[in-house]
Design an enzyme around this catalytic site. Sequence first.
Site, short mmCIF file in Angstrom:
data_model
loop_
_atom_site.label_atom_id
_atom_site.label_comp_id
_atom_site.label_asym_id
_atom_site.label_seq_id
_atom_site.Cartn_x
_atom_site.Cartn_y
_atom_site.Cartn_z
N GLY A 140 -5.35 5.72 -21.28
CA GLY A 140 -5.13 6.37 -19.98
C GLY A 140 -4.05 5.74 -19.12
O GLY A 140 -3.44 6.40 -18.29
N ASP A 170 -16.55 -0.26 -27.11
CA ASP A 170 -15.22 0.35 -27.23
C ASP A 170 -14.54 -0.17 -28.50
O ASP A 170 -14.42 -1.37 -28.70
CB ASP A 170 -14.38 -0.03 -25.98
CG ASP A 170 -13.28 0.96 -25.71
OD1 ASP A 170 -13.26 2.03 -26.35
OD2 ASP A 170 -12.45 0.67 -24.82
N VAL A 199 -9.57 3.93 -19.63
CA VAL A 199 -8.49 3.23 -18.92
C VAL A 199 -8.81 1.74 -18.91
O VAL A 199 -9.92 1.34 -18.54
CB VAL A 199 -8.36 3.71 -17.45
CG1 VAL A 199 -7.19 2.99 -16.77
CG2 VAL A 199 -8.17 5.21 -17.36
P1 13P Z 1 -5.19 1.67 -21.90
O1 13P Z 1 -5.36 0.20 -21.97
O2 13P Z 1 -3.86 2.15 -22.39
O3 13P Z 1 -5.55 2.24 -20.58
O4 13P Z 1 -6.22 2.29 -22.96
C1 13P Z 1 -7.57 1.95 -22.84
C2 13P Z 1 -8.36 2.48 -23.95
O5 13P Z 1 -8.08 3.51 -24.52
C3 13P Z 1 -9.55 1.70 -24.30
O6 13P Z 1 -10.28 2.26 -25.32
#
Ligand code: 13P
Length: 280
Positions: free
Chosen positions: A207, A82, A228
């Site tokens: 999210g 990520d 999320v």
């Molecule tokens: P949030 O932490 O706002 O849910 O976003 C998570 C995200 O987009 C991780 O790549």
Amino acid sequence: MPQKSVFDSLVLARAMPAAIPAFDAFDAHSAEGILMAFEEASCPGLIAVYDKTMDEANVDALVAYIRRRASALRVSISIILDHGRDLRQCRQAIELGFDAVMFDGSGMSIEENLRQTAEIVNLAKRSGVFVEAELGHVGDAAHYPDDLTGLTDPESAVRFVEETGVDMLAVAIGTAHGVYRNKPTLRVDLLRRIAEAVTLPLVLHGGTGLSEAQFKSVITSGIAKVNVSTDLYVSAESAIRSACKAGGPSYLELGAIARDTIKARCAHYLSVFNTREIAQ
Ligand code: 13P
């Protein structure tokens, strides 16, 4: 169970419409909560590992743990990097056996984002690893909506997808990462134009804090993957605080409280995203 590729599942999700969540895991407790939610709902799933977690000395053990536990389940679980910072970090993830990498060049000029994404796609394809990139910029919810610049332009999306060969595209349509100061307003009209212009699975970051109606609206307009993270950890922290106020759990109980809270939040999202309808 034998893995269906995450890309095939995301293509199915976009056609349904439904979405596969990517939940970020930081340790064994969070990974367990996420895995148990996918297993109990019989859903394909994505476990995401943040760029900062990749810098931890034990990241190889964490990935091996997730892989080992996922292989015992009846559902297809894929692991994705990520917000990968650069080619070096994407290579690290590929070498650790990730199924997909997200490269985040959204802070760069479009030309530089395009050039680096194409290079990463080239590397990843040789190992059968899928690539997500971000066009436009999903900012920080603490500065929302001041930080709401750089929404995704549909015409640039066509060029970006064609020239990079990317498999999934994260779009900026009004979400932000973290806890919003103000209720977010999403540009679903813009999302629809992007979805008409490019057919690949679209991804929504940030999210946490969206309403069920907002999720349903973006999922029926082309979003096939929703990230999320913050909600899972804020909820776990608050459950631990409540347990402490009520007399205090033992150290050994803390992990189970985090795991069970994260599992319950993940189960909620799987139901809202219609994920269980996606054939495995
Ligand atoms: P949030 O932490 O706002 O849910 O976003 C998570 C995200 O987009 C991780 O790549």
